[in-house]
Design a protein around this motif. Sequence first.
Motif, PDB file in Angstrom:
ATOM      1  N   GLN A 214      31.699  14.022   4.831  1.00  0.00           N
ATOM      2  CA  GLN A 214      32.601  13.264   5.571  1.00  0.00           C
ATOM      3  C   GLN A 214      32.005  12.550   6.406  1.00  0.00           C
ATOM      4  OE1 GLN A 214      36.098  15.841   7.077  1.00  0.00           O
ATOM      5  NE2 GLN A 214      34.586  17.459   6.601  1.00  0.00           N
ATOM      6  N   ARG A 245      44.120   9.941   6.854  1.00  0.00           N
ATOM      7  CA  ARG A 245      43.242  11.045   7.568  1.00  0.00           C
ATOM      8  C   ARG A 245      43.102  10.482   8.939  1.00  0.00           C
ATOM      9  NH1 ARG A 245      39.318  10.169   4.426  1.00  0.00           N
ATOM     10  NH2 ARG A 245      39.959  11.815   2.784  1.00  0.00           N
ATOM     11  N   ASP A 248      46.272  11.471  10.684  1.00  0.00           N
ATOM     12  CA  ASP A 248      46.297  12.840  11.246  1.00  0.00           C
ATOM     13  C   ASP A 248      45.458  13.211  12.516  1.00  0.00           C
ATOM     14  OD1 ASP A 248      47.959  13.461   9.007  1.00  0.00           O
ATOM     15  OD2 ASP A 248      46.194  13.926   7.774  1.00  0.00           O
ATOM     16  N   TRP A 249      44.088  12.686  12.579  1.00  0.00           N
ATOM     17  CA  TRP A 249      43.407  12.827  13.516  1.00  0.00           C
ATOM     18  C   TRP A 249      43.883  12.057  14.930  1.00  0.00           C
ATOM     19  CZ3 TRP A 249      37.692  11.779  11.433  1.00  0.00           C
ATOM     20  CH2 TRP A 249      37.511  12.480  10.389  1.00  0.00           C
ATOM     21  N   ALA A 285      36.659   7.895   7.075  1.00  0.00           N
ATOM     22  CA  ALA A 285      37.615   7.808   8.292  1.00  0.00           C
ATOM     23  C   ALA A 285      37.293   6.740   9.255  1.00  0.00           C
ATOM     24  CB  ALA A 285      37.894   9.268   8.789  1.00  0.00           C
ATOM     25  N   GLY A 356      38.785  16.571  14.044  1.00  0.00           N
ATOM     26  CA  GLY A 356      38.953  16.174  12.789  1.00  0.00           C
ATOM     27  C   GLY A 356      37.917  16.339  11.851  1.00  0.00           C
ATOM     28  N   LEU A 357      36.749  15.796  12.306  1.00  0.00           N
ATOM     29  CA  LEU A 357      35.805  16.198  11.373  1.00  0.00           C
ATOM     30  C   LEU A 357      35.572  17.760  11.051  1.00  0.00           C
ATOM     31  CD1 LEU A 357      33.089  13.530  12.427  1.00  0.00           C
ATOM     32  CD2 LEU A 357      34.127  13.754  10.219  1.00  0.00           C
ATOM     33  N   GLU A 359      37.693  20.056  11.562  1.00  0.00           N
ATOM     34  CA  GLU A 359      38.839  20.740  11.112  1.00  0.00           C
ATOM     35  C   GLU A 359      38.878  20.528   9.247  1.00  0.00           C
ATOM     36  OE1 GLU A 359      41.767  20.025  13.538  1.00  0.00           O
ATOM     37  OE2 GLU A 359      41.042  21.337  15.327  1.00  0.00           O
ATOM     38  N   THR A 360      38.594  19.366   9.089  1.00  0.00           N
ATOM     39  CA  THR A 360      39.000  18.974   7.619  1.00  0.00           C
ATOM     40  C   THR A 360      38.081  19.776   6.507  1.00  0.00           C
ATOM     41  OG1 THR A 360      39.321  16.794   8.708  1.00  0.00           O
ATOM     42  CG2 THR A 360      38.944  17.003   6.094  1.00  0.00           C
TER      43      THR A 360
END
Length: 360
Positions: A214, A245, A248-249, A285, A356-357, A359-360
């Motif tokens: 990611q 993505r 969402d973040w 992202a 975000g990083l 939790e993805t």
Amino acid sequence: MDGLSYFSASYREARQRFLTACETADHPVVSLRHPLAGPQGEELAMDMAWLGPPDAKAVLVSASATHGVEGYCGSAVQLGWLESGLYRERPAGVAHLLVHAVNPYGFAWTRRTNEQNVDLNRNFIDFQCPLPENPGYDVLADLLCPSDPDPARLAETHKALEAFEAEQGLDAFMDILLGQYRHPQGLFYGGLGKTWSNQNLVSWLKERLPAARQVALIDIHTGYGPYGYGDPMSSHGMGDPADRRVRDWYGADISTEGDGDRVFPQNFGDLANALVEAAPQAAQASITLEFGTRSDWDVFDALRHENWLHHHGPSDSPDGPAIKEKLRDAFYPEEDTWKGKVWERAVEVHLKALRGLAET
């Protein structure tokens, strides 16, 4: 933490403060030295600090000065991240790469472009393919950047450009910001090949990102949008998984190509492509975090005047210092209110990216 103390007065100061902060926090720095020097003969370099595990699967890249003179803002954010101790907020397993001064030449010499007049955010394209066309720019080229040595010509062409916008509409006028590859002395010129910054950054990223699964980018810019507000602009088209993505973040305020009533320049060849090239195996992202400064026309005219000075104005032009100062102010308002807004918003966006990083 109001962030005011993190802003520097010159590239030279900004770089030294960044290197010192990295040393104090025990973050090693890789410096890629530019072949040219700064106005006082100072060394120019793209400096990169890697925070976190070297083999991290998730990596956040924060970049400053892709557009040189805009580096005052991004450098302050990077310095503040280190000096405030916020770098300790990095989740376990996530790395954070700070790229200080993607375009050190433009930062030091108060230019938005690099030493070849290349707009780096139009340079990250595949030069093996046909170059993108921009017929709208071709039509307006002589109005945008007149070669007349008389600076009064700039005022005349300003009126003609305003008339074009009034007749054709804002969308048509904004199309010229997409970039162009035919006018080397013009605005938004993407070049005819990979620049020093492009080659060196991509090469280094390829060495550092083979383990990444990611990758997120926050490329910090100034000059467009509401005063002091950091607008997160997606580097991905609507419907792209990467665009979903970032939505969402960062939430509903993200700007994306195709948004109905929001007008903003969605260009080709931006810095996000460097990460795609360097880490094609990783989910992407990427956003541009754009902080508004002055009115659109004030910023645009500052660009036009500085471009005229660089290419056509005499080296001893009495208007030179004022033109340079106008460009600097267009991208770096030295006002406490603006600086405070920038810092608060930048922290918010960076923390969202790290979450975000993780939790993805």
